[in-house]
Design a protein around this motif. Structure first.
Motif, PDB file in Angstrom:
ATOM      1  N   GLY A  25     -14.959 -16.417   6.662  1.00 30.63           N
ATOM      2  CA  GLY A  25     -16.209 -16.249   7.387  1.00 30.63           C
ATOM      3  C   GLY A  25     -15.978 -15.850   8.831  1.00 30.63           C
ATOM      4  N   ASN A  26     -16.912 -15.093   9.364  1.00 30.34           N
ATOM      5  CA  ASN A  26     -16.793 -14.642  10.754  1.00 30.34           C
ATOM      6  C   ASN A  26     -16.723 -15.802  11.739  1.00 30.34           C
ATOM      7  N   LYS A  27     -17.505 -16.843  11.520  1.00 27.10           N
ATOM      8  CA  LYS A  27     -17.492 -17.979  12.443  1.00 27.10           C
ATOM      9  C   LYS A  27     -16.124 -18.654  12.456  1.00 27.10           C
ATOM     10  N   ASN A  28     -15.555 -18.847  11.276  1.00 28.94           N
ATOM     11  CA  ASN A  28     -14.244 -19.479  11.164  1.00 28.94           C
ATOM     12  C   ASN A  28     -13.169 -18.615  11.815  1.00 28.94           C
ATOM     13  N   LEU A  29     -13.190 -17.319  11.491  1.00 28.30           N
ATOM     14  CA  LEU A  29     -12.202 -16.398  12.058  1.00 28.30           C
ATOM     15  C   LEU A  29     -12.371 -16.282  13.567  1.00 28.30           C
ATOM     16  N   LEU A  30     -13.592 -16.228  14.038  1.00 28.44           N
ATOM     17  CA  LEU A  30     -13.865 -16.151  15.477  1.00 28.44           C
ATOM     18  C   LEU A  30     -13.232 -17.325  16.213  1.00 28.44           C
ATOM     19  N   ASN A  31     -13.456 -18.531  15.708  1.00 28.38           N
ATOM     20  CA  ASN A  31     -12.893 -19.714  16.358  1.00 28.38           C
ATOM     21  C   ASN A  31     -11.369 -19.707  16.336  1.00 28.38           C
ATOM     22  N   LYS A  32     -10.767 -19.347  15.195  1.00 29.57           N
ATOM     23  CA  LYS A  32      -9.305 -19.264  15.099  1.00 29.57           C
ATOM     24  C   LYS A  32      -8.760 -18.225  16.069  1.00 29.57           C
ATOM     25  N   TRP A  33      -9.395 -17.064  16.080  1.00 35.15           N
ATOM     26  CA  TRP A  33      -8.926 -15.940  16.880  1.00 35.15           C
ATOM     27  C   TRP A  33      -8.974 -16.263  18.371  1.00 35.15           C
ATOM     28  N   GLU A  47     -16.895 -13.958  22.276  1.00 31.63           N
ATOM     29  CA  GLU A  47     -17.435 -13.471  21.005  1.00 31.63           C
ATOM     30  C   GLU A  47     -17.631 -11.959  21.010  1.00 31.63           C
ATOM     31  N   GLN A  48     -18.045 -11.404  22.123  1.00 29.89           N
ATOM     32  CA  GLN A  48     -18.220  -9.952  22.215  1.00 29.89           C
ATOM     33  C   GLN A  48     -16.887  -9.239  21.969  1.00 29.89           C
ATOM     34  N   ASP A  49     -15.799  -9.768  22.510  1.00 32.88           N
ATOM     35  CA  ASP A  49     -14.472  -9.199  22.287  1.00 32.88           C
ATOM     36  C   ASP A  49     -14.096  -9.272  20.801  1.00 32.88           C
ATOM     37  N   TYR A  50     -14.454 -10.392  20.168  1.00 36.09           N
ATOM     38  CA  TYR A  50     -14.189 -10.556  18.729  1.00 36.09           C
ATOM     39  C   TYR A  50     -14.801  -9.409  17.935  1.00 36.09           C
ATOM     40  N   TRP A  51     -16.075  -9.111  18.213  1.00 33.30           N
ATOM     41  CA  TRP A  51     -16.769  -8.069  17.458  1.00 33.30           C
ATOM     42  C   TRP A  51     -16.170  -6.685  17.714  1.00 33.30           C
ATOM     43  N   ARG A  54     -12.831  -6.745  15.712  1.00 34.86           N
ATOM     44  CA  ARG A  54     -13.171  -6.742  14.282  1.00 34.86           C
ATOM     45  C   ARG A  54     -13.607  -5.350  13.842  1.00 34.86           C
ATOM     46  N   GLN A  55     -14.483  -4.715  14.617  1.00 38.07           N
ATOM     47  CA  GLN A  55     -14.966  -3.383  14.264  1.00 38.07           C
ATOM     48  C   GLN A  55     -13.832  -2.364  14.297  1.00 38.07           C
ATOM     49  N   SER A  56     -12.906  -2.516  15.222  1.00 34.53           N
ATOM     50  CA  SER A  56     -11.780  -1.575  15.289  1.00 34.53           C
ATOM     51  C   SER A  56     -10.914  -1.698  14.037  1.00 34.53           C
ATOM     52  N   LEU A  57     -10.752  -2.914  13.507  1.00 33.91           N
ATOM     53  CA  LEU A  57      -9.989  -3.100  12.270  1.00 33.91           C
ATOM     54  C   LEU A  57     -10.723  -2.506  11.071  1.00 33.91           C
ATOM     55  N   ILE A  58     -12.040  -2.602  11.075  1.00 32.86           N
ATOM     56  CA  ILE A  58     -12.837  -1.978  10.015  1.00 32.86           C
ATOM     57  C   ILE A  58     -12.700  -0.462  10.102  1.00 32.86           C
ATOM     58  N   ASP A  59     -12.842   0.084  11.304  1.00 32.78           N
ATOM     59  CA  ASP A  59     -12.734   1.531  11.514  1.00 32.78           C
ATOM     60  C   ASP A  59     -11.364   2.071  11.119  1.00 32.78           C
ATOM     61  N   ASN A  60     -10.322   1.252  11.304  1.00 32.65           N
ATOM     62  CA  ASN A  60      -8.952   1.661  10.959  1.00 32.65           C
ATOM     63  C   ASN A  60      -8.630   1.464   9.484  1.00 32.65           C
TER      64      ASN A  60
END
Length: 90
Positions: A25-33, A47-51, A54-60
């Motif tokens: 889940g995003n909440k779990n990963l966000l806290n770990k990250w 949190e803004q940095d997380y998104w 995350r989006q860069s990994l999706i784009d890649n």
């Protein structure tokens, strides 16, 4: 966030995603990250940095999204454990 920061933070985010293809889940990963980035790089991420990362990994093409409360992600190329088959004589 600078491109070189995104690159190094991508690796940390990928480490937090299950290697067996399961979702997190995003909440779990966000806290770990955030915890790992602060500990490893002494950087103040949010949190803004997380998104952004995350989006860069999706784009890649490294991760994809999944359903779940608050959303979830999973690795697109998970590392499955190899199972060794051993013959036994009865």
């Amino acid at each position: 966030m600078q491109p070189d920061e995104i690159t190094k933070y991508q690796a940390e985010m990928q480490k937090g995603i299950p290697k067996d293809g399961n979702t997190i889940g995003n909440k779990n990963l966000l806290n770990k990250w955030i915890t790992e980035i602060k500990k490893k790089f002494n950087s103040d991420v949010n949190e803004q940095d997380y998104w952004v990362v995350r989006q860069s990994l999706i784009d890649n093409g490294a991760i994809s999204t999944a359903r779940g409360k608050g959303g979830a992600v999973y690795l697109l190329n998970p590392e499955f454990k190899k199972v060794e088959i051993v013959e036994t004589k009865l």
